[in-house]
Design a protein around this motif. Structure first.
Motif, PDB file in Angstrom:
ATOM      1  N   PRO A 254      -8.991   7.329   2.803  1.00  0.00           N
ATOM      2  CA  PRO A 254      -7.611   6.842   2.777  1.00  0.00           C
ATOM      3  C   PRO A 254      -7.295   5.844   3.892  1.00  0.00           C
ATOM      4  O   PRO A 254      -6.536   4.899   3.675  1.00  0.00           O
ATOM      5  CB  PRO A 254      -6.785   8.127   2.932  1.00  0.00           C
TER       6      PRO A 254
ATOM      7  N   TRP B 222     -10.880   3.778  -3.327  1.00  0.00           N
ATOM      8  CA  TRP B 222     -10.996   3.815  -1.869  1.00  0.00           C
ATOM      9  C   TRP B 222     -10.145   4.949  -1.304  1.00  0.00           C
ATOM     10  O   TRP B 222     -10.562   5.656  -0.384  1.00  0.00           O
ATOM     11  CB  TRP B 222     -10.533   2.490  -1.256  1.00  0.00           C
ATOM     12  N   GLU B 223      -8.945   5.105  -1.856  1.00  0.00           N
ATOM     13  CA  GLU B 223      -8.031   6.126  -1.337  1.00  0.00           C
ATOM     14  C   GLU B 223      -8.601   7.529  -1.498  1.00  0.00           C
ATOM     15  O   GLU B 223      -8.339   8.411  -0.669  1.00  0.00           O
ATOM     16  CB  GLU B 223      -6.680   6.004  -2.040  1.00  0.00           C
ATOM     17  N   LYS B 224      -9.403   7.730  -2.527  1.00  0.00           N
ATOM     18  CA  LYS B 224     -10.039   9.037  -2.725  1.00  0.00           C
ATOM     19  C   LYS B 224     -11.188   9.241  -1.747  1.00  0.00           C
ATOM     20  O   LYS B 224     -11.456  10.367  -1.318  1.00  0.00           O
ATOM     21  CB  LYS B 224     -10.558   9.147  -4.155  1.00  0.00           C
TER      22      LYS B 224
ATOM     23  N   ARG C  62      -5.662  -2.579   1.954  1.00  0.00           N
ATOM     24  CA  ARG C  62      -4.377  -3.011   1.419  1.00  0.00           C
ATOM     25  C   ARG C  62      -3.676  -3.986   2.379  1.00  0.00           C
ATOM     26  O   ARG C  62      -3.090  -4.987   1.959  1.00  0.00           O
ATOM     27  CB  ARG C  62      -3.492  -1.785   1.174  1.00  0.00           C
TER      28      ARG C  62
ATOM     29  N   ALA D 186      -8.707   2.548   2.951  1.00  0.00           N
ATOM     30  CA  ALA D 186      -7.909   2.014   1.845  1.00  0.00           C
ATOM     31  C   ALA D 186      -6.645   1.355   2.374  1.00  0.00           C
ATOM     32  O   ALA D 186      -6.220   0.306   1.868  1.00  0.00           O
ATOM     33  CB  ALA D 186      -7.556   3.140   0.873  1.00  0.00           C
ATOM     34  N   GLN D 187      -6.066   1.943   3.394  1.00  0.00           N
ATOM     35  CA  GLN D 187      -4.873   1.340   3.999  1.00  0.00           C
ATOM     36  C   GLN D 187      -5.209  -0.009   4.629  1.00  0.00           C
ATOM     37  O   GLN D 187      -4.467  -0.990   4.485  1.00  0.00           O
ATOM     38  CB  GLN D 187      -4.295   2.266   5.070  1.00  0.00           C
TER      39      GLN D 187
ATOM     40  N   ILE E 242      -8.644  -0.157  -5.187  1.00  0.00           N
ATOM     41  CA  ILE E 242      -8.086   0.483  -3.996  1.00  0.00           C
ATOM     42  C   ILE E 242      -7.870   1.966  -4.246  1.00  0.00           C
ATOM     43  O   ILE E 242      -8.041   2.800  -3.344  1.00  0.00           O
ATOM     44  CB  ILE E 242      -6.765  -0.202  -3.584  1.00  0.00           C
ATOM     45  N   ALA E 243      -7.507   2.319  -5.485  1.00  0.00           N
ATOM     46  CA  ALA E 243      -7.279   3.730  -5.808  1.00  0.00           C
ATOM     47  C   ALA E 243      -8.531   4.559  -5.547  1.00  0.00           C
ATOM     48  O   ALA E 243      -8.446   5.708  -5.086  1.00  0.00           O
ATOM     49  CB  ALA E 243      -6.842   3.859  -7.263  1.00  0.00           C
TER      50      ALA E 243
END
Length: 399
Positions: A322, A317-319, A329, A325-326, A314-315
């Motif tokens: 975002p 994905w956040e890059k 999650r 990524a949410q 997920i980290a």
């Protein structure tokens, strides 16, 4: 507390490794019953191929047998004898592919580990489930033996026999519990999926997936990584050894990142102190020299960027995205919550790959069903999670 068993109920079982023994075995399996339990013993991490070096079987109405696929070579006749039965295995994906080497292909499946996960058992190893369900404690004292060796010790054979001794009884008990929980159809869908998808995917460039390969950046480094990987694989196949026993991954990557300038420098590398590794030094040096002389157009480039759904962290994905990524999650949290409330393993409720597929590409309401289908979600999973994921997406788009 139940007493630990070290051999089958009727005593030790000899290895079937002669044709006359095998013919006797086939006669005993003319009517094996509705279920036949199977297990295998391999030499993973020791031999080049991950094939079965011992096959254990026990029919519901047939005796326990230990078959030697090295001596018997082809067990297709045994396969025919069991073709009208349901094959019971524990963690079947680990065994089904290697059983093919001996001519054994399951017609129907009952996987006792999958059943245990669908019923929410905390520990799902064979020993734990057998003790929990049947009250029988199995010895687990020969888990890391080299099963390609001959002759096999009787204590090893006793251990291997226990893996199928109670497996049919375990499957029958778990089937009853699945029926009582209303989850038998779920299990049957999972078993069918495993039978259709147990072959491991093959990469066209397996050297890119070597642990530590990501440190190689330049075309020359990538070329050396490819050449050393392929050379190691060639040697491993010739010697019938697991590749890491020919040259450990860390030493291969070290040669890529810090290639020696001469054969003398290569000979001073730490891994060269081991005789088994030193014997192939000339071939490593030839590979290094070959890559040095290759023109740049023959060197590999960087790997193509992975698609978002192929990235597990997920980290990461956040890059990249975002917002996605949410969504990823939120999906994971919802599946985990449902799984806890219904006492089922989250990975069985809905696979991480299915979660990523929907999170990566959802755009509108109609997409959810299509994306779950593309991720091979089973019917029972779609029935439960299609409305839940669509509701999450609806709220997500409003933020």
């Amino acid at each position: 507390m139940s007493e630990t068993l070290y051999r089958p109920r009727l005593g030790s079982v000899p290895l079937t490794d002669k044709q006359q023994q095998y013919r006797d075995c086939l006669r005993e399996y003319r009517t094996p019953g509705q279920y036949v339990a199977f297990d295998t013993e391999r030499a993973s991490g020791i031999r080049y191929l991950d094939k079965a070096y011992l096959i254990q079987a026990k029919g519901q109405s047939a005796p326990l047998v230990l078959l030697d696929p090295l001596a018997l070579d082809d067990l297709s006749d045994f396969n025919k004898a069991c073709k009208n039965t349901t094959w019971v295995l524990h963690a079947a994906k680990e065994d089904l592919e290697c059983m093919e080497w001996a001519g054994l292909v399951a017609p129907r499946l009952f996987d006792t580990q999958i059943a245990a996960k669908l019923l929410g058992y905390e520990h799902v190893g064979l020993g734990a489930v057998t003790e929990d369900v049947l009250g029988v404690k199995l010895a687990k004292n020969h888990t890391r033996e080299n099963w390609s060796l001959r002759p096999l010790k009787q204590s090893w054979l006793d251990y291997a026999a226990l893996d199928v001794e109670y497996l049919v009884e375990l499957a029958i008990a778990l089937k009853e519990r699945l029926e009582a929980a209303g989850r038998l159809s779920w299990a049957q869908q999972e078993f069918s999926y495993i039978l259709a998808n147990y072959h491991r995917p093959r990469s066209s460039e397996p050297w890119r997936h070597l642990k530590g390969a990501g440190k190689a950046r330049s075309p020359r480094q990538l070329g050396l990584l490819r050449e050393l990987y392929n050379k190691r694989d060639e040697i491993a196949r010739e010697a019938d050894l697991a590749p890491h026993r020919v040259l450990p991954n860390r030493d291969l990557v070290d040669l890529v990142l810090q290639p020696p300038a001469s054969y003398q420098e290569l000979s001073r590398r730490s891994f060269m102190k081991r005789r088994q590794l030193r014997r192939h030094a000339r071939r490593w040096w030839q590979a290094i020299k070959k890559v040095r002389s290759l023109p740049s157009e023959q060197l590999p480039g960087k790997a193509p960027l992975r698609k978002l759904h192929e990235i597990r962290a997920i980290a990461t994905w956040e890059k990249i995205d975002p917002a996605r990524a949410q969504l990823y999650r939120l999906f994971k949290e919802d599946v985990s919550t449902w799984a806890q409330e219904n006492h089922i393993w989250a990975e069985c409720a809905l696979s991480p790959s299915a979660i990523r597929q929907v999170a990566a590409y959802w755009e509108k309401s109609d997409d959810t069903a299509t994306l779950l289908e593309a991720a091979a979600a089973r019917s029972w999973q779609k029935e439960i999670f299609l409305p839940r994921l669509e509701e999450i997406c609806a709220h997500w788009t409003k933020k």
